[in-house]
Design a protein around this motif. Structure first.
Motif, short mmCIF file in Angstrom:
data_model
loop_
_atom_site.label_atom_id
_atom_site.label_comp_id
_atom_site.label_asym_id
_atom_site.label_seq_id
_atom_site.Cartn_x
_atom_site.Cartn_y
_atom_site.Cartn_z
N ARG A 31 0.77 -1.34 -0.02
CA ARG A 31 0.15 -0.11 0.07
C ARG A 31 0.87 1.20 0.13
O ARG A 31 1.84 1.35 0.80
CB ARG A 31 -0.84 0.06 1.21
N TYR A 33 0.79 5.81 -0.58
CA TYR A 33 -0.27 7.04 -0.35
C TYR A 33 0.54 8.10 -0.72
O TYR A 33 1.86 8.48 -0.59
CB TYR A 33 -0.34 7.15 0.89
N TRP A 34 -0.16 9.21 -1.34
CA TRP A 34 0.52 10.49 -1.59
C TRP A 34 -0.44 11.38 -0.69
O TRP A 34 -1.66 11.41 -0.88
CB TRP A 34 0.50 11.04 -3.00
N TYR A 35 0.31 12.41 0.30
CA TYR A 35 -0.26 13.49 0.95
C TYR A 35 0.13 14.53 0.53
O TYR A 35 1.35 14.85 -0.09
CB TYR A 35 0.07 13.00 2.53
N LEU A 45 -4.97 13.46 1.92
CA LEU A 45 -4.70 12.56 1.01
C LEU A 45 -4.98 12.86 -0.37
O LEU A 45 -6.00 13.10 -0.74
CB LEU A 45 -5.55 11.38 1.43
N TYR A 48 -4.44 7.12 -3.25
CA TYR A 48 -3.57 5.97 -2.98
C TYR A 48 -3.62 4.73 -3.55
O TYR A 48 -4.67 4.53 -4.51
CB TYR A 48 -4.28 5.75 -1.42
N GLY A 58 -8.03 10.34 -3.38
CA GLY A 58 -8.33 10.64 -2.18
C GLY A 58 -9.14 11.85 -1.86
O GLY A 58 -9.97 12.05 -2.80
N CYS A 91 5.25 10.96 0.69
CA CYS A 91 4.77 9.59 0.25
C CYS A 91 4.87 8.77 1.43
O CYS A 91 5.60 8.93 2.44
CB CYS A 91 5.76 8.91 -0.93
N THR A 93 4.03 4.58 2.99
CA THR A 93 3.62 3.14 2.75
C THR A 93 3.05 2.24 3.90
O THR A 93 3.26 2.93 5.03
CB THR A 93 4.92 2.42 2.28
N GLN A 104 1.37 3.67 8.78
CA GLN A 104 1.94 4.34 7.89
C GLN A 104 3.29 4.70 8.07
O GLN A 104 3.53 5.48 9.03
CB GLN A 104 1.05 5.44 7.16
N LYS B 95 -7.03 3.61 5.16
CA LYS B 95 -6.92 5.07 4.94
C LYS B 95 -7.14 5.98 6.39
O LYS B 95 -7.67 5.55 7.01
CB LYS B 95 -8.07 5.53 4.14
#
Lengths: 115, 108
Positions: A31, A33-35, A45, A48, A58, A91, A93, A104, B95
């Protein structure tokens, strides 16, 4: 070596330019993600991905796109950068911990300035 | 809209004191709760995770979770100047929703 890396670490660009931010991880996590982080607004977010074939929008995906090139790589693109996309981009994971908690882990961040 | 609320601070405590950071959340089905520490310009760093009601202790840090009240807190005992940072509460599962953070200042 860092488990989650981001390139570039700093970038200054002009309005209308296309820019790509890259993220790589050696944690073996599925997994990613970009924030983005803005002062006073916290982490929000953008996109993802739970595996290579899974991409999800997101909270704030407008103006951004992503590509999951491999399990370990997740790129964020700004097709036509605008000044209000100036922010700190992270970023992250995550993967199973055996306790049902999907912790994360964050990369060092990319500071993007759009002039 | 799932929300996570934190007082922005700054919360000022003297060195050696207990710092108490609080967080409330709106999504009752949230399963996992995290506290991250973030120094200015740096990435968030995991401090504590908790997923069941009660207390969880790790060194000088104690996380407290009350799902009925939708409330999670972080206690930092024997606060040190190096603890001065912004503390982010995150709630969710795969999430996460992050609060905007509480800035902690520990004075020598």
């Amino acid at each position: 070596d860092a488990d989650v890396t981001q390139t570039p670490r700093n970038r200054i660009t002009k309005t209308g330019k296309r820019i790509m931010l890259e993220c790589s991880q050696t944690k073996g996590h599925d997994r990613m993600y970009w924030y983005r982080q803005d002062p006073g607004l916290g982490l929000r977010l953008i996109y993802y991905s739970f595996d290579v074939k899974d991409i999800n929008k997101g909270e704030i995906s407008d103006g951004y796109s992503v590509s999951r090139q491999a399990q370990a790589k997740f790129s964020l693109s700004l097709e036509s950068a605008i000044p209000n996309q100036t922010a700190l981009y992270f970023c992250a994971t995550s993967g199973p911990t055996g306790q049902g908690i999907d912790t994360q882990y964050f990369g060092p961040g990319t500071r993007l300035t759009v002039l | 809209q799932k929300e996570v609320e934190q007082n922005s601070g700054p919360l000022s405590v003297p060195e050696g004191a207990i710092a108490s950071l609080n967080c409330t959340y709106s999504d009752r089905v949230s399963q996992s709760f995290f506290w991250y520490r973030q120094y200015s310009g740096k990435s968030p760093e995991l401090i504590m995770s908790i997923y069941s009601n009660g207390d969880k202790e790790d060194g000088r840090f104690t996380a407290q979770l009350n799902k009925a009240s939708q409330y999670v807190s972080l206690l930092i005992r024997d606060s040190q100047p190096s603890d001065s940072a912004t503390y982010l509460c995150a709630v969710g599962f795969q999430k996460l929703v992050f609060g905007t953070g509480t800035r902690l200042l520990v004075s020598p």
